[in-house]
Each structure stands twice: as C-alpha cells, then as structure tokens.
Scaffold this motif. Structure first.
Motif, PDB file in Angstrom:
ATOM      1  N   CYS A   1       5.200  -3.498  -3.140  1.00 40.57           N
ATOM      2  CA  CYS A   1       4.163  -2.543  -3.497  1.00 40.57           C
ATOM      3  C   CYS A   1       3.487  -2.042  -2.228  1.00 40.57           C
ATOM      4  CB  CYS A   1       3.130  -3.149  -4.447  1.00 40.57           C
ATOM      5  SG  CYS A   1       2.288  -4.603  -3.810  1.00 40.57           S
TER       6      CYS A   1
ATOM      7  N   ASN B   1      -3.360  -4.931  -5.827  1.00 38.34           N
ATOM      8  CA  ASN B   1      -1.908  -4.956  -6.007  1.00 38.34           C
ATOM      9  C   ASN B   1      -1.404  -6.390  -6.192  1.00 38.34           C
ATOM     10  OD1 ASN B   1      -1.731  -2.188  -5.761  1.00 38.34           O
ATOM     11  ND2 ASN B   1      -0.980  -2.216  -3.654  1.00 38.34           N
TER      12      ASN B   1
ATOM     13  N   GLN C   1       1.304  -2.933  -9.991  1.00 39.51           N
ATOM     14  CA  GLN C   1       0.983  -1.525  -9.760  1.00 39.51           C
ATOM     15  C   GLN C   1       1.471  -1.116  -8.383  1.00 39.51           C
ATOM     16  OE1 GLN C   1      -3.306  -1.351 -10.043  1.00 39.51           O
ATOM     17  NE2 GLN C   1      -3.605  -2.122  -7.971  1.00 39.51           N
ATOM     18  N   HIS C   2       1.653   0.209  -8.233  1.00 37.85           N
ATOM     19  CA  HIS C   2       2.124   0.766  -6.959  1.00 37.85           C
ATOM     20  C   HIS C   2       3.414   0.106  -6.490  1.00 37.85           C
ATOM     21  CE1 HIS C   2      -2.433   1.558  -6.430  1.00 37.85           C
ATOM     22  NE2 HIS C   2      -1.848   2.644  -6.939  1.00 37.85           N
TER      23      HIS C   2
END
Length: 323
Positions: free
Chosen positions: A97, A308, A318-319
């Motif tokens: 990420c 993250n 996420q990301h």
C-alpha cells in the motif's frame, strides 16, 4: 489480516520523515523498530522477523522477499513505489500500500515557487548581489538577466493525476494557461489532452507529474528538449529518471532552453560530482527532493501511513496496489 497477537513492524528509513514530525502509533498490538536509514546489505537482516515493512526509498525486491517469509505487508511511506517489486509481491502474496493525495498542496506550491524563481531570475540576481555586481553598476537597479512574466504564459503538464491537476489549479490562479500532454507516441488524444509534441512546442513552462516507468524513463531527452522554445523552463518534481540529465545540462549550457527547476535527480543524494550540481548555473535551481515536505503534508502522510497499516490489520486494507 485480522489478528490479535503483536505484529512486528520495521521502518527501514525513518529519516525520510522529519524528526519533528511525530508518527502516530498503530492501534493494533505491535512491536516497533525504526532505523534512521538502511543500506541494501542490511535489508534482509532487518526484515527477517518483520510482518510489516515500512519503506520510503529502500528497495524491496525479489531477493529480499524470498529471504523474508514472514512479510505480509509493505507500507510505502510515499506515493511512488518504483522501489518495490510489485510482481514479486503479488506472486508471494505480499500486499503493498502507498500514501496518496497528501502533498496536493505542498508540491504545487513548490512547482509554482520554482516557476517564479526562474522566470524572475531570483537565483541569478541573488548571486550577482552576493558577488558585488550592484555596487559595480552604480545604479539603483541593474539588469543582467532577462526577467519574464508568469501570468499569460503557458504551462504544459505531463501527468494528469492528483498532483498534475492540483498544479494546474494553482497555475491558473496566477494567470497561466494550462495544457495537458497526451502520452508520447500516442496515436490519438483523449479529451482534455493535446499531442505530446504539440505541448512541448508551445509550453513556456513544462512540469513533470507522471510516474517513472520503462515507458517514461528519459522522457525528456535530447530530442524532446529540441522541441521546446529557447525561453522554456523545465520543472521536475516527479522522479529524476524522467529526464536525461546529460542532455538537459547540454541544453541549459547551450541556451537551447531557458532554465530548469529540479527537486529530483537520478541519484539521491546527488554526489558533489553530479554534473547538474557541479555546473552551478544561474538558470538551474536544484532542491533536495523536498517539494512534498511541508509540515502539513508530512503530517497527513504519517496519519495515512498508520491508517493503511491499521486497515490492513483489521481486514479492511486501503490504498492497496496488489489485486
């Protein structure tokens, strides 16, 4: 990765974030180890028992992944991830990420600051004053460098992501006309873009905001520099490898283009012998990869970095960059 036992988190290059910026702690149970910097020869040893690696610029490749079987997440403390072998991560089930959108104010301000500094010849005039030129001239002012206007000039942008769009917004606010370049060699233009060569020919300032890939390495080279107007200024806050630095130095020294503002170089830190450092040209402004580094931006980066990690540990990543 929902879990309850402490995970081992290793930050390989903590010095890439200013010391006065406090990193929030992950909410999940963890063991934390931060190193100011990590040499390539030390990466495997330091990640041997790590579940999560944090890296900004330290390279994590197939060799490292093969030797570190516990690794489950690489949290990149930056947007660019060209220091991580994504294909090898996918093959080994390691998630990656990055942090996104944190510098959409800091980088554009740095870009526009460089544009003003170069258009107004601030570096050249500062050097002249330091060298006693004002006293020699005997006038209330003197003109040893031509001064250009920012308002009314055309800014060509390569890369229409969050940073490219944010630079465009700020540039328009100071009176610049903005055009976006299509990919080099593209057969057709998407809506909102102009042909690559067309942008280079008309841009008074060209700013780079595209990722560094095999297709964009040395995107600005002898041939593309030859298309730019003699007064044009090149700004690079992306990656040093986007520019053929030898060709750029020749273009600056010969007057083929008007100036350059670089926040990134192909080798960082740049050695004293780096041609663009050693040249000390009045139309060349070099800063040490700090366009992203306003305190507000770095705090956003730090918070998102830990979000993250917590998201991954909670089972809601996420990301992420691995499908």
């Amino acid at each position: 990765m929902a879990q309850h036992h402490p995970v081992n988190i290793v930050f390989l290059d903590r010095n890439t974030i200013p010391a006065h910026i406090v990193l929030p702690a992950p909410q999940h149970p963890h063991r934390w180890q931060a190193y100011d910097e990590t040499q390539p020869s030390d990466v495997i040893a330091r990640l041997q028992h790590a579940d999560i690696a944090i890296t900004n610029k330290v390279v994590i490749d197939e060799t490292v992944l093969a030797a570190c079987p516990n690794l489950k997440l690489i949290a990149v403390a930056a947007t660019g991830v060209n220091n991580v072998d994504l294909a090898a991560c996918q093959a080994r089930g390691v998630q990656v990420c990055n942090v996104q959108g944190y510098a959409t104010q800091s980088v554009p301000e740095h870009v526009v600051a460089m544009i003003f500094a170069l258009k107004r010849q601030l570096l050249g005039y500062h050097q002249d004053v330091q060298n006693g030129e004002w006293q020699k001239q005997g006038q209330f002012c003197f003109f040893t460098h031509p001064i250009g206007s920012v308002a009314g000039s055309t800014l060509g942008i390569i890369g229409k992501g969050a940073l490219g769009e944010a630079v465009a917004q700020l540039a328009r606010a100071v009176g610049m006309k903005v055009v976006f370049a299509e990919h080099r060699g593209a057969q057709a233009c998407r809506p909102g873009y102009l042909p690559f060569e067309h942008v280079l020919r008309q841009a008074d300032v060209l700013s780079l905001h595209c990722p560094l890939t095999d297709n964009t390495r040395h995107l600005i080279d002898q041939d593309t520099l030859a298309l730019m107007p003699a007064h044009a200024i090149l700004i690079n806050t992306g990656r040093g490898g986007l520019v053929n630095e030898k060709a750029l130095l020749q273009a600056l020294e010969s007057g083929q283009i008007g100036g350059a503002g670089l926040d990134v170089l192909s080798k960082e830190p740049a050695p004293d012998t780096h041609p663009l450092i050693a040249a000390s040209l009045p139309n060349l402004l070099v800063t040490p990869h700090i366009a992203w580094g306003a305190d507000e931006a770095v705090n956003r980066l730090a918070n998102q970095l830990m979000d993250n990690i917590d998201g991954f540990l909670s089972g809601s990543p996420q990301h992420t960059l691995i499908d």
